[in-house]
Scaffold this motif. Structure first.
Motif, short mmCIF file in Angstrom:
data_model
loop_
_atom_site.label_atom_id
_atom_site.label_comp_id
_atom_site.label_asym_id
_atom_site.label_seq_id
_atom_site.Cartn_x
_atom_site.Cartn_y
_atom_site.Cartn_z
N VAL A 1 0.88 -1.18 0.00
CA VAL A 1 0.00 0.00 0.00
C VAL A 1 0.91 1.23 0.00
CG1 VAL A 1 -1.70 1.32 1.34
CG2 VAL A 1 -1.86 -1.17 1.28
N MET B 1 6.56 -1.43 -9.65
CA MET B 1 5.64 -2.39 -9.02
C MET B 1 6.02 -3.82 -9.44
SD MET B 1 1.56 -2.18 -8.85
CE MET B 1 0.55 -3.63 -8.66
N ASP C 1 -8.39 -2.31 -9.14
CA ASP C 1 -7.70 -1.23 -9.87
C ASP C 1 -6.25 -1.56 -10.21
OD1 ASP C 1 -6.88 -1.11 -7.23
OD2 ASP C 1 -6.89 1.07 -7.12
P1 TYM Z 1 -2.79 1.74 -3.40
O1 TYM Z 1 -1.92 2.25 -2.32
O2 TYM Z 1 -3.48 2.71 -4.29
O3 TYM Z 1 -3.89 0.78 -2.80
C1 TYM Z 1 -3.55 -0.28 -1.92
C2 TYM Z 1 -4.46 -1.46 -2.13
O4 TYM Z 1 -5.82 -1.08 -1.93
C3 TYM Z 1 -6.61 -1.46 -3.07
N1 TYM Z 1 -7.67 -0.46 -3.25
C4 TYM Z 1 -8.97 -0.76 -3.32
N2 TYM Z 1 -9.63 -1.94 -3.25
C5 TYM Z 1 -10.98 -1.90 -3.34
N3 TYM Z 1 -11.69 -0.75 -3.50
C6 TYM Z 1 -11.07 0.45 -3.58
N4 TYM Z 1 -11.77 1.57 -3.73
C7 TYM Z 1 -9.64 0.48 -3.49
N5 TYM Z 1 -8.72 1.47 -3.54
C8 TYM Z 1 -7.52 0.88 -3.39
C9 TYM Z 1 -5.62 -1.47 -4.22
O5 TYM Z 1 -6.08 -2.27 -5.29
C10 TYM Z 1 -4.38 -2.03 -3.57
O6 TYM Z 1 -4.44 -3.44 -3.51
N6 TYM Z 1 0.49 0.29 -6.92
C11 TYM Z 1 -0.18 -0.12 -5.70
C12 TYM Z 1 0.78 -0.45 -4.57
C13 TYM Z 1 1.84 -1.41 -4.94
C14 TYM Z 1 1.72 -2.82 -5.02
C15 TYM Z 1 3.01 -3.30 -5.36
C16 TYM Z 1 0.66 -3.70 -4.82
C17 TYM Z 1 3.13 -1.10 -5.23
N7 TYM Z 1 3.83 -2.22 -5.49
C18 TYM Z 1 3.24 -4.65 -5.54
C19 TYM Z 1 0.90 -5.07 -5.00
C20 TYM Z 1 2.17 -5.52 -5.36
C21 TYM Z 1 -1.05 1.03 -5.21
O7 TYM Z 1 -0.85 2.16 -5.55
O8 TYM Z 1 -1.98 0.67 -4.30
#
Ligand code: TYM
Length: 359
Positions: free
Chosen positions: A12, A135, A152
């Motif tokens: 996250v 990522m 997403d």
């Molecule tokens: P981030 O920080 O935006 O979100 C973290 C996690 O929360 C999930 N998420 C949601 N799930 C359901 N409904 C929503 N409205 C919602 N908003 C956010 C996201 O899908 C995520 O799982 N790029 C990623 C972080 C990352 C990552 C990685 C994840 C960096 N490296 C390696 C997995 C593996 C991100 O910005 O998540």
């Protein structure tokens, strides 16, 4: 190695408020995995600077706050590795190599970049554009096989698989010659017999893969929505949670008895999904209980459930945030354990690519 070792990686970003979407779509789903596979959970601070550098004190606070949320949600530092990304240099190094594997055309298709960069693409940082490569590096620096995320992130995980496949193909001869490969678990005439990186499985399932804004059921619940009423933050107290659910947008009809009846009713669908995820039920179970009832009856039930589930967690987060030394200890220990996995993998990658190693 004769096969890939099952390993979960997820993360996250420490930017702004952690919300119910992050919890239900990701963190809460990580908890049971700890008893099934090796699990690595990262606070991705290198990603948090791609949309503009936050104030340094804010970034430090948010990094600790996400760590506190992991712990409060039930991630156990003795079962899982919990660390912040910038402590393990291999992420940045592998991301650079992946910058040279991924194609501009692949990244140009990323919808999240288009959304985040908005109209002023020319002014977005190069880091925001290359973000999905970092990522992919996060995941593959551990040769992780499973990644539990919200909906997403699906496109980013497809890109991760494309990067792994291209690396495996482009370096097939080197991987074989050095004896560093694993038998390809999905052999085909077009793919090499020995591969180095796994094609990671996305784990996107359950009733809460995409939690929507409480103010607009067609928009994703997000940290960056200017309206605080649009989301439930993991730092909200019971009063704030109740108020936001009370004010959540709905339609005038009663709840349907079947999930088909939620079609074209995005707000109703969202609230039922939130209830289901919090209660560990399916949407159909929820409708079995509340079908035919008005929102005036359903909302108080949802609010009670949300407070009962979230309050103990927010209390624990607050307690942990009062003990910075405990959080830092978890992160330090996690970084050491993460490095112990990523270092030998990067050593292999350097040899595969052809970098001289003289030390
Ligand atoms: P981030 O920080 O935006 O979100 C973290 C996690 O929360 C999930 N998420 C949601 N799930 C359901 N409904 C929503 N409205 C919602 N908003 C956010 C996201 O899908 C995520 O799982 N790029 C990623 C972080 C990352 C990552 C990685 C994840 C960096 N490296 C390696 C997995 C593996 C991100 O910005 O998540």
């Amino acid at each position: 190695m004769t096969a890939f070792h099952n390993r979960v990686f997820s993360g996250v970003q420490p930017t702004g408020n952690l919300h119910l979407g992050n919890y239900l779509g990701a963190v809460s789903r990580w908890v049971p995995l700890q008893d099934q596979m090796e699990t690595i959970f990262c606070v991705v601070d290198l990603h948090a600077i791609t949309a503009g550098f936050p104030d340094p004190a804010t970034l430090r606070h948010a990094t600790r706050e996400v760590t506190a949320a992991y712990l409060a949600a039930g991630i156990d530092a003795s079962k899982s590795i919990i660390f912040n990304q910038s402590q393990v240099r291999e992420h940045a190094e592998l991301a650079w190599i992946f910058n040279c594997v991924a194609r501009m055309g692949w990244l140009n298709r990323m919808t999240q970049f288009k959304e985040k960069a908005g109209k002023n693409k020319e002014n977005a940082s190069v880091g925001l554009f290359a973000y999905p490569n970092l990522m992919a590096a996060d995941i593959l620096a551990y040769r992780a096989t499973h990644v539990p995320v919200g909906d997403d992130q699906k496109q980013h995980l497809e890109l991760t698989r494309d990067i792994a496949a291209k690396f495996n193909n482009d370096f097939a001869a080197s991987i074989k010659e050095l004896g560093l490969g694993v038998p390809n678990p999905t052999p085909s005439p077009e793919t090499p017999e020995q591969v180095y990186f796994p094609l990671t499985e996305p784990m996107i399932a359950g009733p809460a893969t995409r939690i929507m804004s409480l103010r607009d059921g067609t928009k994703k619940m997000s940290k960056s929505d200017p309206s605080d009423l649009s989301r439930i933050n993991l730092t909200d107290d019971a009063d704030a949670i109740s108020k936001k659910i009370k004010k959540a947008k709905t339609d005038p009809d009663a709840l349907p008895s079947e999930t088909d009846g939620l079609k074209d009713r995005p707000e109703a669908d969202n609230l039922v999904g939130i209830y289901a995820a919090l209660a560990g039920m399916t949407k159909q179970d929820v409708l079995g209980e509340y079908g035919g009832q008005q929102f005036s009856a359903f909302k108080p039930a949802l609010s009670d459930l949300a407070v009962a589930k979230l309050s103990p967690m927010t209390d624990e987060m607050r307690r942990l945030m009062g003990d910075q030394a405990e959080i830092d200890k978890v992160l330090k220990d996690g970084a050491e354990r993460a490095s112990a996995i990523a270092e030998p993998i990067l050593k292999d990658v350097r040899r595969i690519v052809g970098f001289l190693e003289l030390r």
